[in-house]
Write a protein that holds these residues in place. Sequence first.
Motif, PDB file in Angstrom:
ATOM      1  N   ASP A  93       0.865  -1.167   0.000  1.00  0.00           N
ATOM      2  CA  ASP A  93       0.000   0.000   0.000  1.00  0.00           C
ATOM      3  C   ASP A  93       0.913   1.231   0.000  1.00  0.00           C
ATOM      4  OD1 ASP A  93      -1.702   2.077   0.677  1.00  0.00           O
ATOM      5  OD2 ASP A  93      -2.756   0.958   2.247  1.00  0.00           O
ATOM      6  N   ARG A  94       0.751   2.110  -0.998  1.00  0.00           N
ATOM      7  CA  ARG A  94       1.623   3.286  -1.097  1.00  0.00           C
ATOM      8  C   ARG A  94       1.276   4.360  -0.080  1.00  0.00           C
ATOM      9  NH1 ARG A  94       0.969   5.916  -5.844  1.00  0.00           N
ATOM     10  NH2 ARG A  94      -0.910   4.754  -6.383  1.00  0.00           N
ATOM     11  N   ASN A  95       0.116   4.216   0.574  1.00  0.00           N
ATOM     12  CA  ASN A  95      -0.209   5.171   1.631  1.00  0.00           C
ATOM     13  C   ASN A  95       0.810   5.061   2.753  1.00  0.00           C
ATOM     14  OD1 ASN A  95      -2.473   5.899   0.241  1.00  0.00           O
ATOM     15  ND2 ASN A  95      -3.946   4.983   1.676  1.00  0.00           N
ATOM     16  N   VAL A  96       1.052   6.197   3.393  1.00  0.00           N
ATOM     17  CA  VAL A  96       1.909   6.201   4.580  1.00  0.00           C
ATOM     18  C   VAL A  96       0.982   6.339   5.777  1.00  0.00           C
ATOM     19  CG1 VAL A  96       3.688   7.482   5.813  1.00  0.00           C
ATOM     20  CG2 VAL A  96       3.827   7.234   3.317  1.00  0.00           C
ATOM     21  N   TYR A  97       1.148   5.459   6.750  1.00  0.00           N
ATOM     22  CA  TYR A  97       0.307   5.496   7.941  1.00  0.00           C
ATOM     23  C   TYR A  97       1.156   5.774   9.172  1.00  0.00           C
ATOM     24  CZ  TYR A  97      -3.017   3.057   4.909  1.00  0.00           C
ATOM     25  OH  TYR A  97      -3.848   2.704   3.874  1.00  0.00           O
ATOM     26  N   VAL A  98       0.631   6.636  10.021  1.00  0.00           N
ATOM     27  CA  VAL A  98       1.202   6.762  11.361  1.00  0.00           C
ATOM     28  C   VAL A  98       0.073   6.358  12.283  1.00  0.00           C
ATOM     29  CG1 VAL A  98       2.165   8.325  13.082  1.00  0.00           C
ATOM     30  CG2 VAL A  98       2.845   8.536  10.676  1.00  0.00           C
ATOM     31  N   GLY A  99       0.258   5.247  13.008  1.00  0.00           N
ATOM     32  CA  GLY A  99      -0.867   4.617  13.693  1.00  0.00           C
ATOM     33  C   GLY A  99      -1.822   4.145  12.622  1.00  0.00           C
ATOM     34  N   ASN A 100      -3.111   4.498  12.749  1.00  0.00           N
ATOM     35  CA  ASN A 100      -4.061   4.115  11.703  1.00  0.00           C
ATOM     36  C   ASN A 100      -4.384   5.274  10.768  1.00  0.00           C
ATOM     37  OD1 ASN A 100      -4.391   1.400  12.313  1.00  0.00           O
ATOM     38  ND2 ASN A 100      -5.817   1.896  13.976  1.00  0.00           N
ATOM     39  N   LYS A 101      -3.685   6.390  10.977  1.00  0.00           N
ATOM     40  CA  LYS A 101      -4.009   7.594  10.230  1.00  0.00           C
ATOM     41  C   LYS A 101      -3.133   7.690   8.983  1.00  0.00           C
ATOM     42  CE  LYS A 101      -4.677  12.534  11.099  1.00  0.00           C
ATOM     43  NZ  LYS A 101      -3.696  13.098  10.170  1.00  0.00           N
ATOM     44  N   LYS A 102      -3.785   7.958   7.837  1.00  0.00           N
ATOM     45  CA  LYS A 102      -3.040   8.158   6.590  1.00  0.00           C
ATOM     46  C   LYS A 102      -2.427   9.554   6.604  1.00  0.00           C
ATOM     47  CE  LYS A 102      -3.575   8.886   1.659  1.00  0.00           C
ATOM     48  NZ  LYS A 102      -4.511   9.282   0.597  1.00  0.00           N
ATOM     49  N   THR A 103      -1.113   9.627   6.440  1.00  0.00           N
ATOM     50  CA  THR A 103      -0.454  10.929   6.485  1.00  0.00           C
ATOM     51  C   THR A 103       0.129  11.336   5.136  1.00  0.00           C
ATOM     52  OG1 THR A 103       1.612   9.904   7.177  1.00  0.00           O
ATOM     53  CG2 THR A 103       0.150  10.673   8.936  1.00  0.00           C
ATOM     54  N   GLY A 104       0.078  10.459   4.152  1.00  0.00           N
ATOM     55  CA  GLY A 104       0.620  10.802   2.837  1.00  0.00           C
ATOM     56  C   GLY A 104       0.571   9.608   1.918  1.00  0.00           C
ATOM     57  N   GLN A 105       1.068   9.802   0.696  1.00  0.00           N
ATOM     58  CA  GLN A 105       1.101   8.693  -0.262  1.00  0.00           C
ATOM     59  C   GLN A 105       2.312   8.808  -1.177  1.00  0.00           C
ATOM     60  OE1 GLN A 105      -1.493   8.239  -3.851  1.00  0.00           O
ATOM     61  NE2 GLN A 105      -2.496   6.647  -2.650  1.00  0.00           N
ATOM     62  N   GLU A 106       2.955   7.694  -1.381  1.00  0.00           N
ATOM     63  CA  GLU A 106       4.078   7.621  -2.315  1.00  0.00           C
ATOM     64  C   GLU A 106       3.539   7.846  -3.731  1.00  0.00           C
ATOM     65  OE1 GLU A 106       6.099   3.882  -1.615  1.00  0.00           O
ATOM     66  OE2 GLU A 106       6.489   3.712  -3.749  1.00  0.00           O
ATOM     67  N   LEU A 107       4.245   8.669  -4.498  1.00  0.00           N
ATOM     68  CA  LEU A 107       3.842   8.937  -5.883  1.00  0.00           C
ATOM     69  C   LEU A 107       4.429   7.853  -6.796  1.00  0.00           C
ATOM     70  CD1 LEU A 107       2.595  10.955  -7.991  1.00  0.00           C
ATOM     71  CD2 LEU A 107       4.831  12.104  -8.010  1.00  0.00           C
ATOM     72  N   ALA A 108       3.612   7.341  -7.719  1.00  0.00           N
ATOM     73  CA  ALA A 108       4.127   6.295  -8.619  1.00  0.00           C
ATOM     74  C   ALA A 108       3.464   6.380  -9.982  1.00  0.00           C
ATOM     75  CB  ALA A 108       3.902   4.919  -8.014  1.00  0.00           C
ATOM     76  N   SER A 180       7.099  14.599  -2.184  1.00  0.00           N
ATOM     77  CA  SER A 180       6.069  13.961  -3.008  1.00  0.00           C
ATOM     78  C   SER A 180       4.959  13.315  -2.166  1.00  0.00           C
ATOM     79  CB  SER A 180       6.700  12.907  -3.916  1.00  0.00           C
ATOM     80  OG  SER A 180       7.213  11.849  -3.145  1.00  0.00           O
ATOM     81  N   TYR A 181       5.276  12.938  -0.941  1.00  0.00           N
ATOM     82  CA  TYR A 181       4.272  12.265  -0.099  1.00  0.00           C
ATOM     83  C   TYR A 181       3.093  13.170   0.231  1.00  0.00           C
ATOM     84  CZ  TYR A 181       7.595   8.489   0.603  1.00  0.00           C
ATOM     85  OH  TYR A 181       8.448   7.439   0.398  1.00  0.00           O
ATOM     86  N   GLY A 182       3.357  14.491   0.288  1.00  0.00           N
ATOM     87  CA  GLY A 182       2.311  15.415   0.710  1.00  0.00           C
ATOM     88  C   GLY A 182       1.505  16.024  -0.423  1.00  0.00           C
ATOM     89  N   LEU A 183       1.718  15.563  -1.662  1.00  0.00           N
ATOM     90  CA  LEU A 183       0.957  16.112  -2.782  1.00  0.00           C
ATOM     91  C   LEU A 183      -0.548  15.916  -2.566  1.00  0.00           C
ATOM     92  CD1 LEU A 183       3.080  14.687  -5.750  1.00  0.00           C
ATOM     93  CD2 LEU A 183       2.921  17.106  -5.094  1.00  0.00           C
ATOM     94  N   THR A 184      -1.342  16.931  -2.968  1.00  0.00           N
ATOM     95  CA  THR A 184      -2.794  16.800  -2.842  1.00  0.00           C
ATOM     96  C   THR A 184      -3.333  15.950  -3.999  1.00  0.00           C
ATOM     97  OG1 THR A 184      -3.225  18.719  -4.227  1.00  0.00           O
ATOM     98  CG2 THR A 184      -2.938  19.124  -1.856  1.00  0.00           C
ATOM     99  N   THR A 207      -1.319   6.925 -10.495  1.00  0.00           N
ATOM    100  CA  THR A 207      -0.695   8.213 -10.204  1.00  0.00           C
ATOM    101  C   THR A 207      -1.615   9.120  -9.383  1.00  0.00           C
ATOM    102  OG1 THR A 207       0.669   8.024 -12.172  1.00  0.00           O
ATOM    103  CG2 THR A 207       0.404  10.236 -11.262  1.00  0.00           C
ATOM    104  N   THR A 208      -2.923   9.114  -9.701  1.00  0.00           N
ATOM    105  CA  THR A 208      -3.840   9.966  -8.931  1.00  0.00           C
ATOM    106  C   THR A 208      -4.057   9.406  -7.523  1.00  0.00           C
ATOM    107  OG1 THR A 208      -5.789   8.777  -9.757  1.00  0.00           O
ATOM    108  CG2 THR A 208      -5.128  10.754 -10.967  1.00  0.00           C
ATOM    109  N   GLY A 209      -3.794   8.129  -7.323  1.00  0.00           N
ATOM    110  CA  GLY A 209      -3.904   7.551  -5.989  1.00  0.00           C
ATOM    111  C   GLY A 209      -5.179   6.764  -5.757  1.00  0.00           C
ATOM    112  N   GLU A 210      -6.087   6.773  -6.749  1.00  0.00           N
ATOM    113  CA  GLU A 210      -7.320   5.970  -6.612  1.00  0.00           C
ATOM    114  C   GLU A 210      -6.940   4.507  -6.393  1.00  0.00           C
ATOM    115  OE1 GLU A 210      -9.746   9.306  -7.436  1.00  0.00           O
ATOM    116  OE2 GLU A 210      -8.083   8.737  -8.721  1.00  0.00           O
TER     117      GLU A 210
END
Length: 254
Positions: A93-108, A180-184, A207-210
């Motif tokens: 999963d390219r999402n970044v989690y801290v605990g159970n909270k999504k804090t960002g996503q790897e761009l690919a 890149s992790y913080g891109l909207t 790329t859009t993260g869907e």
Amino acid sequence: MFNYLMPEGMRPATLEERKEFYTSEFNLKKVAAWLHVRPGRTNFAVIIGRHTKIFPEEYREDSDTTIIVDEYRDLRDVQRQVLDFLPEAAYYDRNVYVGNKKTGQELAFDLDPENITCPIHGSLADKLKRGQGLGFCAIELDMVRQQAIDLYEHLEKEWSCLKIVYSGRGFHIHVFDAESYGLTKKDRREIAHDVKRRGFAIDEWVTTGEMRLIRLPYSLNGMVSRIVLPLEKNDLRRFDPIHDARCIPRFLRG
Ligand SMILES: [Zn+2]
């Protein structure tokens, strides 16, 4: 499955072959090194038999579903769970989690041969008409390899920490720059549209993260029996996934 066109030597892996691969060839140290650059905790996922229709009988009901693996002690435990499912595909999963909270996503970026218009087999629409939407040929593979080189060189102007992965079918480019992790979502849509407009055969959803899942490097692509392999850019010019021993699992090398 048998209607799919594939380059010579590529074919679905059997359950026994998946088992052999994940028991003795799956390299946890390399997986750990890949994931090491990511912040936070990484979740995994598997698909057992959606495309190949090859699955352990006890998972018949779930053979088509994406099964999330987010409860594990360590990578050895992930390996143990994968060996239980014997999946055709493994992802993270390219999402970044801290605990159970999504804090960002790897761009690919996902460059796929099915999106390439082939001089022999035509466009994706032509292939779909023949029921070969997931199939591809050696020419398409070579065209998508050239696209990966060009896309890498385009992205290099903007980003400095890029990695290329041979996915078993096409190529992925991962961006590991901290910003890149913080891109909207909007940023990601614009990036995807721009790359698409430039003629690259990307799957925009990645790329859009869907679609947040991406193939796990060093896992087995069980549709084609190839190892998902990170590559250096210079390597890509002469990379031939039909013959390169680095991406051919032992069960095919004999
Ligand atoms: Zn073709």
